[in-house]
Design a protein around this motif. Structure first.
Motif, mmCIF file in Angstrom:
data_model
loop_
_atom_site.group_PDB
_atom_site.id
_atom_site.type_symbol
_atom_site.label_atom_id
_atom_site.label_comp_id
_atom_site.label_asym_id
_atom_site.label_seq_id
_atom_site.Cartn_x
_atom_site.Cartn_y
_atom_site.Cartn_z
ATOM 1 N N SER B 2 -4.465 8.448 52.711
ATOM 2 C CA SER B 2 -3.949 9.137 53.890
ATOM 3 C C SER B 2 -5.090 9.784 54.665
ATOM 4 C CB SER B 2 -2.939 10.186 53.476
ATOM 5 O OG SER B 2 -2.134 9.690 52.425
ATOM 6 N N SER B 5 -4.929 10.126 58.368
ATOM 7 C CA SER B 5 -3.661 10.674 58.846
ATOM 8 C C SER B 5 -3.865 11.973 59.609
ATOM 9 C CB SER B 5 -2.764 10.960 57.660
ATOM 10 O OG SER B 5 -3.268 12.060 56.939
ATOM 11 N N ASN B 7 -1.516 15.619 60.514
ATOM 12 C CA ASN B 7 -0.284 16.313 60.138
ATOM 13 C C ASN B 7 0.170 17.184 61.312
ATOM 14 O OD1 ASN B 7 1.821 17.033 58.440
ATOM 15 N ND2 ASN B 7 0.731 18.825 57.659
ATOM 16 N N HIS B 34 3.301 3.424 63.289
ATOM 17 C CA HIS B 34 2.609 4.312 62.362
ATOM 18 C C HIS B 34 3.491 4.597 61.152
ATOM 19 C CE1 HIS B 34 -0.043 5.296 65.860
ATOM 20 N NE2 HIS B 34 -0.919 5.320 64.884
ATOM 21 N N ASP B 35 2.847 5.027 60.090
ATOM 22 C CA ASP B 35 3.629 5.483 58.944
ATOM 23 C C ASP B 35 3.922 6.975 59.143
ATOM 24 O OD1 ASP B 35 5.034 5.203 56.629
ATOM 25 O OD2 ASP B 35 3.332 5.520 55.295
ATOM 26 N N ARG B 56 3.591 14.043 58.688
ATOM 27 C CA ARG B 56 2.259 13.500 58.446
ATOM 28 C C ARG B 56 2.313 12.045 58.867
ATOM 29 N NH1 ARG B 56 -1.034 13.713 52.734
ATOM 30 N NH2 ARG B 56 -3.122 13.469 53.613
ATOM 31 N N THR B 57 1.354 11.628 59.659
ATOM 32 C CA THR B 57 1.434 10.281 60.223
ATOM 33 C C THR B 57 0.064 9.654 60.326
ATOM 34 O OG1 THR B 57 2.227 9.008 62.133
ATOM 35 C CG2 THR B 57 1.350 11.195 62.594
ATOM 36 N N GLY B 58 0.057 8.337 60.396
ATOM 37 C CA GLY B 58 -1.215 7.620 60.505
ATOM 38 C C GLY B 58 -0.990 6.128 60.457
ATOM 39 N N GLU B 60 -2.081 4.119 58.223
ATOM 40 C CA GLU B 60 -2.012 3.602 56.854
ATOM 41 C C GLU B 60 -0.935 4.344 56.064
ATOM 42 O OE1 GLU B 60 -5.959 3.492 55.272
ATOM 43 O OE2 GLU B 60 -6.383 1.784 56.581
ATOM 44 N N ILE B 62 1.300 6.701 54.058
ATOM 45 C CA ILE B 62 1.245 8.131 53.757
ATOM 46 C C ILE B 62 2.082 8.350 52.501
ATOM 47 C CG2 ILE B 62 1.698 10.447 54.628
ATOM 48 C CD1 ILE B 62 0.048 9.121 56.652
ATOM 49 N N MET B 180 -4.954 9.476 67.269
ATOM 50 C CA MET B 180 -4.980 8.809 65.978
ATOM 51 C C MET B 180 -5.457 7.383 66.157
ATOM 52 S SD MET B 180 -1.539 9.247 63.876
ATOM 53 C CE MET B 180 -0.577 8.993 65.333
#
Ligand SMILES: Cc1ncc(C[n+]2csc(CCOP(=O)(O)OP(=O)(O)O)c2C)c(N)n1
Ligand code: SF4
Ligand SMILES: [Mg+2]
Lengths: 283, 561
Positions: B2, B5, B7, B34-35, B56-58, B60, B62, B180
């Motif tokens: 993460s 990521s 938040n 995004h995840d 929480r995001t990104g 890849e 999480i 991001m």
């Protein structure tokens, strides 16, 4: 007609002279006269002497927990709208341990019957006061007399405009059979409070005590007249009216639940296409 | 991993609509590829107090929530005071221009100018946030359309106008926050779902068609989802007068042919306990969803804990078999709940799915559940072979008596809370008691043979093995990847029964085994010792009502090693 023998005969664990014997016989008579076969009826009971009744006839049976027959009976009713559902238990079971369920069942008004054997005592546990024991009645656990006001299930049911409310006496068999039949036929919740002597533990409300007091309601009583019903419901002393106290043909619970229309839950198939759409709605 | 990521934490009072902002933002991120992983923290009140919704995001995967905040959306001053110290170096604050941000890197939003009336403040916040994370405005436009469509085109139009204004406003600002990394191109389709919703869908997929329940946080949304989504499937639900009624109603329904579920939390489940025993002796299938919150008694009603394992394990007087599933992700919630129904029907005994508030409310992006991949769920008999001879509790070699449903044949189906003979009649003689009790208990062997093995993640022969169950999976995985040691994770999705051959080699191969649990007593470690004799000596426990995070585990690990 279904022969009463289809309901079988069983040895019981009840005391000789107990009112339960007569009630059991009347239940069998009522069912056979209504032409209901044993496999069409589901008896749901709790724990107590009364609650053993379904053990002593051929039927489908859910003999559950003390006080909890009504929730289980209503669950069965919701699962299979074709089943004739009868809950059968004592005054302790229904009005004491299961008091909250009793109130909720009156409110729901599902199409089912409650046969409450009311011996005004806890029989199976040997004679403690029940919610219907008279105030002041001495028992082993209430040596100074039962301290609380007795609960009047019939009056409570009438105040709630319960679909079918009857009080009967186990000693008047012909009358009892007739009332049980009406109760089963009624399309809504039917309460049948059955006064019943407990020869072993209730020395006050004996067969003679009930016999002297119970009188059949005649045509002059209109069970659809709520005020009149309320008067009869609270009449419990030197004279006790028996018969249909109150009746209200309001729509039953089932009519407000569209998902019941598709029939017994056991025959339902999962609609996978719909469910896939539901999952998709989370996108 | 993460690391890439960010938040986002949206904080404010109950009643300010932060959950709406959070849900829409999270969904927009999922739709953008995004995840996400959501942590919801709320107080047991309808107005006021302090609540937050963290996303929480990104680009890849999480795995767990984090304390660090990169974008702090402060709907009130208190949020800044409470969470200001959690801001990372690159962190920014998004707040109304009237709030004093005390020199923090802040986007001071003129809420009054951007929104024509207070009703639109949430859309302003959403627009500013969406623009700040470079989420394509078309996605949020679509979501607002879906959300407000029912209320008419005018309402949709005014919401869209505010959203666009907010996006435009952010573009004009000169603030220091880089977007991001972009999501993968053409990401696979995902749904956004939390643990409780996934449990409800798993139940529906298993053909569950009956619910009786009494509302209790944090379990209520399982019931809500079943009711709302089940409407089109003919689902029957009743809000019972109490939990005792709920479990007994579910059992009566199950006897009469329903596939029953009850949903509750610790206090409500405590009331159901006698009914669990009834399910055991009557051999009536039921699936119990127990979404934990901290006790004893009312405890912390809206927070998280893994404190009711013992309760589920020992609930019900007398002895009878059971299985307890402890999903760690929404996917596991779905598949294990489905499995619980199949086992409940095949073994005719109660099944438990244990979750907790953290997982219950944690939205995640998951691959849509594939209904075609699910095994068929067992069914009871409508018509047994010789109805007249039917015996509900017939003794047999495999200890399982065919379960007929009353009313569909001449078979009489008698179930009994008292000890009973093969027919279901009350008995008291010793040999019948032994035969029936043994028959019931022997079903436990079948359950044991089918135990879902724990998941093992990470290198062989690690320096440290994190032992965990349920919702702590993600935190343990994250911590294992962040640690400088060779760390692996052993995660139990079924904590009872335990089948030692499935996991003993892992425990023995690790240098140190560290048990990570959201309770004060290490309940799972104790169970493990009781069932296998294996004693765990290292613990990282948390019982402050907050979810276990990777940082929490790593801090605990430092103390141990
Ligand atoms: C939870 C629970 N509490 C107490 C009991 C013990 N118990 C069994 S029957 C009974 C009272 C029975 O009275 P009633 O329902 O009036 O039935 P009766 O025996 O008089 O027909 C009690 C207290 C029990 N079985 N379960
Ligand atoms: S104890 Fe009373 S209620 Fe029970 S069987 Fe004997 S007489 Fe009937
Ligand atoms: Mg009694």
């Amino acid at each position: 007609m279904i022969n009463i023998e289809a309901y079988g005969t069983f040895d019981t664990a009840w005391c000789p002279g107990c009112g339960n014997h007569s009630i059991l016989e009347c239940v069998k008579l009522a069912l056979s006269e209504l032409d209901i076969a044993p496999h069409q009826v589901g008896f749901v009971s709790g724990i107590g002497q009364a609650a053993k009744a379904p053990q002593y006839l051929n039927c489908n049976m859910f003999n559950g927990l003390h006080g909890r027959s009504l929730p289980a009976a209503q669950g069965a009713r919701l699962a299979n709208p074709n089943m004739v559902v009868i809950a059968e238990s004592g005054d302790g079971c229904n009005y004491g341990e299961g008091g909250n369920h009793f109130l909720a069942a009156l409110r729901r008004n599902m199409n089912m019957t409650l046969l409450a054997h009311d011996n005004q005592i806890y029989g199976l546990t040997k004679g403690q006061a029940s919610p219907t024991t008279a105030k002041g009645q001495v028992t082993k656990t209430q040596p100074f007399g039962a301290p609380s006001e007795p609960f009047n299930p019939v009056a409570v049911a009438v105040t709630m405009h319960t679909g079918f409310v009857a009080r009967v006496f186990s000693g008047d068999q012909e009358h009892l059979v007739n009332i049980i039949k009406q109760a089963i036929n009624h399309k809504g919740f039917s309460l049948v409070d059955i006064l019943q002597p407990c020869v072993s533990f209730n020395k006050v409300n004996t067969f003679g005590w009930y016999k002297d007091r119970c009188y059949r309601l005649d045509e002059s009583h209109d069970p659809k007249d709520w005020d009149a019903a309320m008067k009869k419901a609270v009449e419990f002393g030197d004279r006790i009216p028996i018969g249909v106290i109150y009746k209200d043909d309001k729509p039953g619970f089932e009519e407000g639940m569209p998902s019941l229309a598709a029939g017994p839950l056991a025959t339902r198939e999962l609609n996978k296409t719909k469910l896939a759409e539901i999952i998709d709605s989370f996108t | 991993m993460s690391e890439m990521s960010i938040n986002i934490l949206i904080g404010g009072e109950a009643g300010q609509g932060l959950v709406t902002i959070g849900q829409l933002m999270a969904k927009a991120l999922v739709r953008g590829g995004h995840d996400v992983l959501v942590n919801q923290d709320y107080m047991s009140r309808i107005r006021g107090g302090h609540n937050f919704f963290a996303i929480r995001t990104g680009p890849e995967p999480i795995q767990c929530t984090t304390e660090m905040v990169d974008i702090l959306v402060a709907l009130n001053k208190e949020t800044l005071e409470i969470h200001g110290s959690q801001l990372t170096e690159r962190g920014i604050v998004v707040a109304d221009e009237k709030i004093d941000c005390r020199g923090l890197n802040a986007l001071k939003v003129p809420f009054n100018d951007l929104a024509s009336k207070p009703l639109f403040y949430n859309v302003v916040a959403l627009g500013v946030l969406g623009a700040a994370v470079c989420n394509d405005i078309a996605i949020l436009e679509g979501l607002l359309q879906d959300t407000f469509g029912k209320k008419g085109s005018e309402i949709v139009a005014s919401n869209l106008e505010v959203l666009r204004k907010a996006y435009a406003w952010v573009k004009e600002q000169n603030f220091d926050f880089s977007c991001m990394p972009p999501p993968p191109e053409n990401p696979d389709k995902r749904i956004m779902i939390n643990g409780n919703e996934a449990i409800a869908l798993g139940a529906l997929a298993a053909g569950c068609n009956f619910l009786s329940f009494y509302p209790m946080t944090p379990s209520t949304s399982v019931a809500l989802t079943l009711i709302n989504k089940g409407k089109e499937l003919g689902f029957v639900a009743e809000q019972a007068e109490d939990e005792i009624a709920a479990i007994n109603m579910a059992l009566g329904a199950s006897w009469a042919g329903a596939r029953s579920i009850v949903t509750t939390s610790g206090g409500g489940f405590a009331l159901m306990v006698e009914g669990i025993s009834l399910a055991g002796v009557t051999e009536t299938p039921v699936v119990v969803i127990l979404v934990q919150r901290p006790g004893p008694a009312t405890g912390l009603p809206t927070r998280t804990e893994q404190g009711d394992l013992n309760l589920a394990l020992y609930a019900g007087h007398g002895e009878f078999p059971r299985a307890i599933f402890t999903p760690g992700t929404p996917e596991e919630c779905f598949y294990l709940t489905h499995r619980a129904f199949d086992l409940a029907e095949r073994y005719q005994t109660p099944m438990f799915v244990l979750s907790d508030q953290y997982l219950a409310d944690s939205y995640r992006a998951v691959e849509p559940f594939d209904l075609d991949k699910l095994p068929e769920v067992a069914k009871p008999l409508l018509k047994p072979e010789n109805p007249k001879e039917y015996k509900r509790y017939a003794l047999s070699d495999d200890c399982i008596s065919p379960r007929a449903i009353p009313g569909f044949s001449e078979a009489l189906v008698k179930v009994d809370s008292d000890e009973h003979d093969e027919q279901g009649h009350i008995v008291e003689d010793a040999p019948t008691r032994v035969a029936q009790n043994s028959k019931r208990l022997c079903k436990g062997c079948g359950l044991w043979a089918e135990v879902v093995p724990p998941g093992y993640y990470g290198p062989d022969e690690p320096d440290v093995l994190f032992l965990c169950w349920g919702s702590t999976l993600g935190a343990a995985l994250d911590a294992s990847e962040m640690a400088d040691l060779k760390v692996a994770v052993l995660h139990f999705t079924q904590v009872y029964p335990l089948k030692d051959e499935q996991f003993m080699p892992f425990l023995e191969a690790a240098k140190e085994v560290v048990c990570v649990e959201g309770n004060a007593n290490g309940q799972f470690a104790r169970l493990l010792r009781q069932e296998t004799g294996y004693g765990v000596n290292n613990f990282i426990l948390r019982f402050d009502g907050r979810p276990i995070t990777a940082r929490y585990i790593l801090a605990g690990l430092k103390n141990i090693l």
